[in-house]
Design an enzyme around this catalytic site. Structure first.
Site, mmCIF file in Angstrom:
data_model
loop_
_atom_site.group_PDB
_atom_site.id
_atom_site.type_symbol
_atom_site.label_atom_id
_atom_site.label_comp_id
_atom_site.label_asym_id
_atom_site.label_seq_id
_atom_site.Cartn_x
_atom_site.Cartn_y
_atom_site.Cartn_z
ATOM 1 N N ARG A 46 0.870 -1.180 0.000
ATOM 2 C CA ARG A 46 0.000 0.000 0.000
ATOM 3 C C ARG A 46 0.899 1.219 0.000
ATOM 4 O O ARG A 46 2.116 1.110 0.122
ATOM 5 C CB ARG A 46 -1.015 -0.001 1.164
ATOM 6 C CG ARG A 46 -0.636 -0.586 2.472
ATOM 7 C CD ARG A 46 0.474 0.140 3.186
ATOM 8 N NE ARG A 46 0.216 1.558 3.317
ATOM 9 C CZ ARG A 46 1.133 2.471 3.527
ATOM 10 N NH1 ARG A 46 2.424 2.118 3.637
ATOM 11 N NH2 ARG A 46 0.842 3.754 3.616
ATOM 12 N N ARG A 89 -7.269 -0.358 -7.007
ATOM 13 C CA ARG A 89 -7.552 0.723 -6.055
ATOM 14 C C ARG A 89 -7.741 2.027 -6.843
ATOM 15 O O ARG A 89 -6.973 2.294 -7.771
ATOM 16 C CB ARG A 89 -6.417 0.868 -5.022
ATOM 17 C CG ARG A 89 -6.306 -0.346 -4.101
ATOM 18 C CD ARG A 89 -5.407 -0.067 -2.905
ATOM 19 N NE ARG A 89 -6.063 0.808 -1.949
ATOM 20 C CZ ARG A 89 -5.427 1.361 -0.907
ATOM 21 N NH1 ARG A 89 -4.133 1.126 -0.714
ATOM 22 N NH2 ARG A 89 -6.076 2.145 -0.057
ATOM 23 N N ASP A 237 -1.888 10.888 -2.226
ATOM 24 C CA ASP A 237 -2.288 9.844 -3.180
ATOM 25 C C ASP A 237 -2.627 10.423 -4.540
ATOM 26 O O ASP A 237 -2.502 9.748 -5.560
ATOM 27 C CB ASP A 237 -3.467 9.043 -2.625
ATOM 28 C CG ASP A 237 -2.992 8.162 -1.485
ATOM 29 O OD1 ASP A 237 -2.897 8.675 -0.354
ATOM 30 O OD2 ASP A 237 -2.667 6.996 -1.753
HETATM 31 O O1 MRU Z 1 -4.490 3.200 2.015
HETATM 32 P P1 MRU Z 1 -3.016 3.424 1.924
HETATM 33 O O2 MRU Z 1 -2.238 2.885 3.060
HETATM 34 O O3 MRU Z 1 -2.472 2.968 0.577
HETATM 35 O O4 MRU Z 1 -2.878 5.006 1.948
HETATM 36 C C1 MRU Z 1 -1.602 5.562 1.901
HETATM 37 C C2 MRU Z 1 -1.566 7.016 2.072
HETATM 38 O O5 MRU Z 1 -2.579 7.669 2.179
HETATM 39 C C3 MRU Z 1 -0.218 7.676 2.010
HETATM 40 O O6 MRU Z 1 -0.179 8.791 2.833
HETATM 41 C C4 MRU Z 1 0.055 8.111 0.573
HETATM 42 O O7 MRU Z 1 -0.114 7.037 -0.303
HETATM 43 C C5 MRU Z 1 1.406 8.671 0.402
HETATM 44 S S1 MRU Z 1 2.623 7.409 0.414
HETATM 45 C C6 MRU Z 1 4.129 8.059 0.036
#
Ligand code: MRU
Length: 345
Positions: A46, A89, A237
Site C-alpha cells: 500500500r 484501487r 495519493d
Molecule cells: O491506504 P493506503 O495505506 O495505501 O494510503 C496511503 C496514504 O494515504 C499515504 O499517505 C500516501 O499514499 C502517500 S505514500 C508516500
C-alpha cells in the site's frame, strides 16, 4: 537499515506483507500478475508510489504470462491485464501513471520480437522502482530545508519507505533532515482504521533510530494547542491541478487544526502523484473500503452487529490549507495552479 517493500529477482516479485507489520516480517512471492493485483487489493502493499511500483511489476509479469503469436494479440491481452491491475484501487494516481508508462513502452516497442518486448517491459518496471527511491531522496533534499534545526513533526498515515520504492516521501523529508544533522522528533498519528501510523511509520522510524511517539488520531489538536508540533508533513495519493491534496482519511482534519494553530502543513509527493488532468480535488475518486476495517480489529469485534459504518479511505485537503508541496523538482507554495503545471511539463 534501508527498507524496500518490493523486490524483483529471478522472475519473482517479492513484497513484505504490510498487514502483518510490526509483529511479523513475512515476504510474499508473486510470479503472476493476478497475485500482484490481489496483493494491492488486500493491502499486502500500500502507499501510492509503492502501488505504482507493484503494478509495473504486475504488468511485466503479465507480459511474461501472455502466450501470443504476434504483437496484435499480445497487445489486446496485455491491455486487459493492465485494466485488471488498474481496477485494484481507485485513488492513488501513481497506479494509473505506472500502468500508462508500461502500456506506452509496449506500444513504442511493438516491432520487437515478443521475447525482447517482455525483457524491455521488465526493465521498465525495474527502472520505475529504482527511480522512485532517487526521486524521494531529491524530494528529501528540497523538503528538509523547510524544517528548523530542532523540530517536532506530526505525520499522518505512512508515507515512508514502506509506501514507496524506498526512503519515503514525507518520511524521506524527515530522514533527509536527520541526515543533515537536524534534531527531529516525530509524532505519528495512529491512523485509524488501518493503523498505518502506529504499525508502519512507528516501525520504520524505529529501525532508523529516529525518535517517534505514536498518538491517537484525536490527540493532534491537543498537542498543537500545547505547542508540541512545529510542522506537519504528509504524503499524497493524488494532487489536482489546483493543489488540492487527496491523502489518507484524517489528513484534512489535521490540516484544519494546523491552520488554526498557525503551524505549517507540508505535502511531499513525486510528480507522478500530480494529476494535472483534474481541475480540483472534487474530481478525485475516493475509495470506500470494507466495513470490517472499522467493525473489527485483530479479530475482535468493536461495533455491535447491525450498526451502520462508513469507511471512506481518503479525504481531500483544499490547497489553501497547504503551506507547500514538496516534489523532486522543487517546492511549490502558493499559486499551485501555475507552479504545478510548470513542474509537470
Ligand atoms: O491506504 P493506503 O495505506 O495505501 O494510503 C496511503 C496514504 O494515504 C499515504 O499517505 C500516501 O499514499 C502517500 S505514500 C508516500
Amino acid at each position: 537499515m534501508a527498507i524496500k517493500p518490493i523486490e524483483f529477482a529471478d522472475g519473482v516479485c517479492r513484497m513484505i506483507d504490510q498487514r502483518l507489520l510490526p509483529a511479523e516480517q513475512v515476504w510474499r512471492e508473486y510470479s503472476d500478475y493476478r497475485g500482484v493485483a490481489e496483493a494491492i487489493v488486500t493491502m499486502v502493499v500500500r502507499g501510492a508510489p509503492a502501488i505504482g511500483v507493484a503494478a509495473a511489476f504486475g504488468a511485466a509479469l503479465a507480459a511474461r504470462e501472455i502466450d501470443a503469436a504476434d504483437y496484435q494479440s499480445f497487445a489486446e491481452r496485455f491491455a486487459a491485464c493492465c485494466d485488471e491491475l488498474a481496477a485494484t484501487r481507485p485513488t492513488a494516481v501513481n497506479l494509473f501513471w505506472a500502468l500508462e508508462r508500461m502500456r506506452r513502452v509496449a506500444a513504442e516497442n511493438c516491432t520487437l520480437p515478443l521475447a525482447q518486448l517482455r525483457t524491455r517491459l521488465l526493465d521498465e518496471a525495474l527502472e520505475i522502482a529504482a527511480a522512485d527511491e532517487e526521486i524521494n531522496r531529491a524530494m528529501g533534499g528540497h523538503g528538509q530545508q523547510l524544517l528548523p534545526r530542532r523540530a517536532s513533526v506530526l505525520t499522518h498515515c505512512n508515507a515512508g519507505a514502506l509506501a514507496t520504492g524506498g526512503y519515503g516521501t514525507a518520511l524521506g523529508v524527515i530522514r533527509a533532515a536527520v541526515e543533515a544533522g537536524k534534531q527531529i522528533a516525530v509524532y505519528a498519528d495512529e491512523t485509524r482504521p488501518f493503523w498505518q501510523g502506529a504499525r508502519l511509520t512507528a516501525w520504520e522510524l524505529q529501525q532508523d533510530d529516529i525518535p517517534v511517539t505514536v498518538i491517537c488520531d484525536n490527540m493532534a489538536g491537543y498537542l498543537m494547542q500545547q505547542g508540541k508540533i512545529d510542522a506537519v508533513i504528509v504524503g499524497a495519493d493524488r494532487i489536482a491541478a489546483n493543489g488540492d491534496v487527496a491523502n489518507k482519511i484524517g489528513t484534512y482534519s489535521v490540516a484544519v487544526l494546523a491552520r488554526q494553530h498557525d503551524i505549517p502543513f507540508y505535502v511531499a509527493a513525486p510528480l507522478s502523484t500530480i494529476d494535472i488532468s483534474l481541475a480540483s480535488g472534487r474530481e478525485i475518486p475516493i475509495e470506500e473500503r470494507s466495513a470490517a476495517e472499522i467493525t473489527h480489529c485483530g479479530g475482535r469485534q468493536l461495533v455491535p452487529d447491525g450498526v451502520a459504518v462508513y469507511n471512506p479511505s481518503f479525504d481531500v485537503t483544499p490547497a489553501h490549507l497547504v503551506s507547500a508541496i514538496i516534489t523532486e523538482s522543487g517546492v511549490v507554495s502558493a499559486d499551485y495552479e501555475s507552479g504545478l503545471r510548470r513542474l509537470c511539463v
